[in-house]
Scaffold this motif. Structure first.
Motif, short mmCIF file in Angstrom:
data_model
loop_
_atom_site.label_atom_id
_atom_site.label_comp_id
_atom_site.label_asym_id
_atom_site.label_seq_id
_atom_site.Cartn_x
_atom_site.Cartn_y
_atom_site.Cartn_z
N LEU A 3 64.05 65.65 -42.78
CA LEU A 3 64.49 65.07 -41.51
C LEU A 3 65.20 66.16 -40.73
O LEU A 3 66.21 66.69 -41.18
CB LEU A 3 65.43 63.89 -41.76
CG LEU A 3 64.78 62.62 -42.28
CD1 LEU A 3 65.84 61.62 -42.73
CD2 LEU A 3 63.89 62.00 -41.21
N TRP A 4 64.65 66.53 -39.58
CA TRP A 4 65.26 67.55 -38.73
C TRP A 4 65.88 66.87 -37.52
O TRP A 4 65.32 65.92 -36.97
CB TRP A 4 64.22 68.54 -38.22
CG TRP A 4 63.52 69.38 -39.23
CD1 TRP A 4 63.86 69.54 -40.55
CD2 TRP A 4 62.35 70.18 -39.03
NE1 TRP A 4 62.97 70.40 -41.16
CE2 TRP A 4 62.04 70.81 -40.25
CE3 TRP A 4 61.55 70.44 -37.92
CZ2 TRP A 4 60.96 71.66 -40.40
CZ3 TRP A 4 60.47 71.29 -38.06
CH2 TRP A 4 60.18 71.90 -39.29
N SER A 5 66.98 67.41 -37.08
CA SER A 5 67.53 66.98 -35.80
C SER A 5 66.74 67.68 -34.69
O SER A 5 65.95 68.60 -34.97
CB SER A 5 69.01 67.37 -35.71
OG SER A 5 69.13 68.79 -35.66
N SER A 6 66.99 67.28 -33.47
CA SER A 6 66.34 67.96 -32.34
C SER A 6 66.74 69.43 -32.31
O SER A 6 65.92 70.31 -32.01
CB SER A 6 66.72 67.28 -31.02
OG SER A 6 66.27 65.94 -31.03
N GLU A 7 68.00 69.71 -32.62
CA GLU A 7 68.47 71.09 -32.66
C GLU A 7 67.78 71.88 -33.78
O GLU A 7 67.47 73.06 -33.61
CB GLU A 7 69.99 71.15 -32.83
CG GLU A 7 70.76 70.64 -31.63
CD GLU A 7 71.00 69.14 -31.66
OE1 GLU A 7 70.47 68.43 -32.55
OE2 GLU A 7 71.70 68.65 -30.75
N ARG A 21 52.82 59.91 -32.43
CA ARG A 21 52.29 60.94 -31.52
C ARG A 21 53.24 61.16 -30.33
O ARG A 21 53.56 62.29 -29.98
CB ARG A 21 50.91 60.49 -31.05
CG ARG A 21 50.22 61.38 -30.08
CD ARG A 21 48.82 60.81 -29.78
NE ARG A 21 48.19 61.51 -28.70
CZ ARG A 21 47.84 60.98 -27.55
NH1 ARG A 21 48.03 59.68 -27.33
NH2 ARG A 21 47.27 61.70 -26.62
N VAL A 22 53.72 60.07 -29.72
CA VAL A 22 54.65 60.18 -28.59
C VAL A 22 55.96 60.80 -29.05
O VAL A 22 56.51 61.69 -28.39
CB VAL A 22 54.91 58.80 -27.93
CG1 VAL A 22 56.00 58.90 -26.87
CG2 VAL A 22 53.63 58.24 -27.34
N GLN A 54 59.80 65.14 -28.83
CA GLN A 54 60.73 66.02 -29.53
C GLN A 54 60.40 67.50 -29.32
O GLN A 54 61.30 68.34 -29.24
CB GLN A 54 60.79 65.67 -31.02
CG GLN A 54 61.56 64.40 -31.31
CD GLN A 54 63.01 64.51 -30.88
OE1 GLN A 54 63.75 65.40 -31.32
NE2 GLN A 54 63.45 63.61 -30.00
N LEU A 55 59.12 67.83 -29.21
CA LEU A 55 58.75 69.21 -28.91
C LEU A 55 59.20 69.59 -27.50
O LEU A 55 59.69 70.71 -27.28
CB LEU A 55 57.23 69.40 -29.07
CG LEU A 55 56.73 69.33 -30.52
CD1 LEU A 55 55.20 69.32 -30.54
CD2 LEU A 55 57.28 70.48 -31.36
N TYR A 56 59.07 68.67 -26.57
CA TYR A 56 59.57 68.92 -25.22
C TYR A 56 61.09 69.10 -25.25
O TYR A 56 61.63 70.04 -24.67
CB TYR A 56 59.18 67.76 -24.28
CG TYR A 56 59.84 67.88 -22.93
CD1 TYR A 56 59.46 68.90 -22.04
CD2 TYR A 56 60.86 67.02 -22.55
CE1 TYR A 56 60.08 69.03 -20.81
CE2 TYR A 56 61.48 67.14 -21.32
CZ TYR A 56 61.10 68.15 -20.45
OH TYR A 56 61.71 68.28 -19.24
N ARG A 57 61.78 68.21 -25.95
CA ARG A 57 63.24 68.27 -26.05
C ARG A 57 63.67 69.61 -26.67
O ARG A 57 64.60 70.26 -26.19
CB ARG A 57 63.77 67.09 -26.86
CG ARG A 57 65.29 67.06 -27.01
CD ARG A 57 65.73 65.83 -27.81
NE ARG A 57 65.37 64.60 -27.14
CZ ARG A 57 66.12 64.00 -26.22
NH1 ARG A 57 67.27 64.52 -25.87
NH2 ARG A 57 65.71 62.88 -25.66
N ALA A 58 62.99 70.02 -27.73
CA ALA A 58 63.34 71.29 -28.39
C ALA A 58 63.18 72.45 -27.41
O ALA A 58 64.01 73.37 -27.39
CB ALA A 58 62.46 71.49 -29.62
#
Length: 158
Positions: free
Chosen positions: A81-85, A137-138, A143-147
């Protein structure tokens, strides 16, 4: 760097597809994005042998869609489990290492094959809960956008 999602599905439509495509467009301002659909295996009965065969077939299709320099990340409920950071940190590391493409593999209804799990460099869980394929998928694209916004110091992530 290319951010790629490969998964067994037909082309999708509806509000979740619209959301996924919106995040892909946002990401594409800074990084290349790619989504590859592989043919989903059909299962006539849900016996263990039939499911194992279906997962194997889908796994072969997923692996054959990878480029020779792709970093493979398996989306797996039992993964880390990864955070957005954390995701932003991994993306930064991949970019600094000159990784050509990061491919995220999303399994069908029975998950990913053992071959895909073994070939993956990392296993990432989007949630401890099981998510419907279209929603996963969403979540991944968002999350890739947020990263990316975290890496660039943009205010999207608060």
């Amino acid at each position: 760097m290319i951010l790629r999602l490969v998964h067994p599905a037909r082309s999708l439509s509806g509000p979740l597809d619209t959301a996924a495509l919106d995040y892909q467009k946002r990401i594409a301002r800074h990084l290349r994005v790619d989504e590859r659909f592989v043919k989903a295996a059909r299962v006539r009965d849900e016996s263990k042998a039939a499911v194992t065969k279906a997962k194997h077939e889908e796994g072969e299709r997923i692996l054959s869609s990878l480029g020779p320099r792709d970093v493979l990340v398996a989306l797996e409920v039992k993964g880390s489990l990864w955070s957005s950071e954390d995701l932003a940190g991994h993306m930064r590391s991949w970019m600094n290492a000159g990784v050509h493409a990061v491919t995220f593999a999303l399994g069908g209804p029975w998950g990913l094959s053992e071959d895909v799990l073994k070939a993956s460099r990392q296993k990432l869980s989007l949630s401890a809960m099981t998510l419907p394929h279209e929603l996963a998928r969403v979540v991944l694209w968002e999350q890739l956008y947020r990263a990316g916004t975290i890496i660039r110091g943009e205010p999207y992530h608060k």
